[in-house]
Design a protein around this motif. Sequence first.
Motif, PDB file in Angstrom:
ATOM      1  N   HIS A   3       0.777  -1.192   0.205  1.00  0.00           N
ATOM      2  CA  HIS A   3      -0.042  -0.003  -0.019  1.00  0.00           C
ATOM      3  C   HIS A   3       0.878   1.315   0.051  1.00  0.00           C
ATOM      4  N   PRO A   4       0.887   2.049  -0.926  1.00  0.00           N
ATOM      5  CA  PRO A   4       1.601   3.342  -0.934  1.00  0.00           C
ATOM      6  C   PRO A   4       1.125   4.300   0.199  1.00  0.00           C
TER       7      PRO A   4
ATOM      8  N   THR B 251       4.735   1.707  -6.253  1.00  0.00           N
ATOM      9  CA  THR B 251       4.180   0.370  -6.573  1.00  0.00           C
ATOM     10  C   THR B 251       5.252  -0.257  -7.493  1.00  0.00           C
TER      11      THR B 251
ATOM     12  N   TYR C 122       7.318  -3.313  -6.492  1.00  0.00           N
ATOM     13  CA  TYR C 122       6.844  -4.632  -7.557  1.00  0.00           C
ATOM     14  C   TYR C 122       8.214  -5.330  -8.057  1.00  0.00           C
TER      15      TYR C 122
ATOM     16  N   PHE D  16       0.691  -8.526  -6.458  1.00  0.00           N
ATOM     17  CA  PHE D  16       0.188  -7.711  -5.334  1.00  0.00           C
ATOM     18  C   PHE D  16      -1.125  -8.157  -4.777  1.00  0.00           C
TER      19      PHE D  16
ATOM     20  N   VAL E 228      -3.389  -3.436  -3.561  1.00  0.00           N
ATOM     21  CA  VAL E 228      -2.744  -2.161  -3.786  1.00  0.00           C
ATOM     22  C   VAL E 228      -3.831  -1.364  -3.965  1.00  0.00           C
TER      23      VAL E 228
ATOM     24  N   LEU F 172      -1.557   2.774 -13.067  1.00  0.00           N
ATOM     25  CA  LEU F 172      -0.995   1.378 -12.657  1.00  0.00           C
ATOM     26  C   LEU F 172      -1.369   0.474 -13.639  1.00  0.00           C
TER      27      LEU F 172
ATOM     28  N   THR G 221       2.958  -4.248 -13.710  1.00  0.00           N
ATOM     29  CA  THR G 221       2.443  -4.546 -12.303  1.00  0.00           C
ATOM     30  C   THR G 221       1.474  -5.679 -12.301  1.00  0.00           C
TER      31      THR G 221
ATOM     32  N   PHE H 257      -1.523  -7.112 -10.046  1.00  0.00           N
ATOM     33  CA  PHE H 257      -2.287  -6.768  -8.908  1.00  0.00           C
ATOM     34  C   PHE H 257      -3.513  -7.114  -8.984  1.00  0.00           C
TER      35      PHE H 257
END
Length: 292
Positions: A182-183, A198, A202, A215, A218, A242, A247, A249
């Motif tokens: 979690h940013p 992120t 990753y 992930f 996120v 994103l 990534t 997720f």
Amino acid sequence: MLLTSCSSNENKTATPTGTVTPKPATWEQKVSSMRWIAYSPPAANPNKKIEASIEAIGDDLAVLHRAGFTGLVTYSSSGKMGHDFPTLAQSVGFQGLIMGIWDPTNQEEMANANANAKLPIVLGFCIGNEGLHKRYELPVLSTAIENLRKATGKPVTTTEEIDDYSDKALLQLGDWVFPNAHPYFHNQLDPDLAVRWTRVAYDDIVRRAGRFVMFKEVGLPTAGDTGKRLSEENQQRYYQELAKTNTRFVYFEAFDQPWKTHLPVEPHWGLFRSDRTPKLLAASPLKKPSNR
């Protein structure tokens, strides 16, 4: 992982328990090609031991399926979520389910996982969520993963917070790496900076793990910050940007959860409000995931 046999030693990974499990490209491709969302019924309240009705869960799933999600990640396999949910999700049209098991020592959850393992929708299991050294210890968790893997022939893993994966034993535990990243909890609230954080997180864990990573959580919450730096617009931009990266997720999470009150942001992670009305991101067409 355990979905196919493999004769090449180069395509195998040793787990901390000593078991060698194959890693089928077909499983990884299928998981990568789907759009996943973390689901907990907004009508439930675990603090008061209130379960959502089957009708309410069905209505939730219909909303998520119409929004274009094809895979579901859950957190518990007790009660209706373990007994009825997998068949219901499959009937709605979902293509993948990673069943969550909250307590590795809970016999009901493990039994429900075993009972549903043969359903085509069930692609794997995740035992535990941010509970290591809090609700259970590594030997208990590792044994539960090994036993469920042997019993079902499906991939099994666990989830901890991204920073915990500096522990090499955790990094190699299970059949794939499934962290929460979690940013927001790393002070990255600006959506563009949050995406950058992120991506770096990753790429780093993929490099260190040397195997399949996705992930599990996120996102950016849409409210609850005293500085008023959170919004539906920021959540929307975060996910849109994103989705353009490499990534893998899971969107976190499907619906706002009013019962989560231990932090001001916790009730506000949903792409939908608890009454199923969409926030900005869910109200607009989502980018089709690429087959990473």
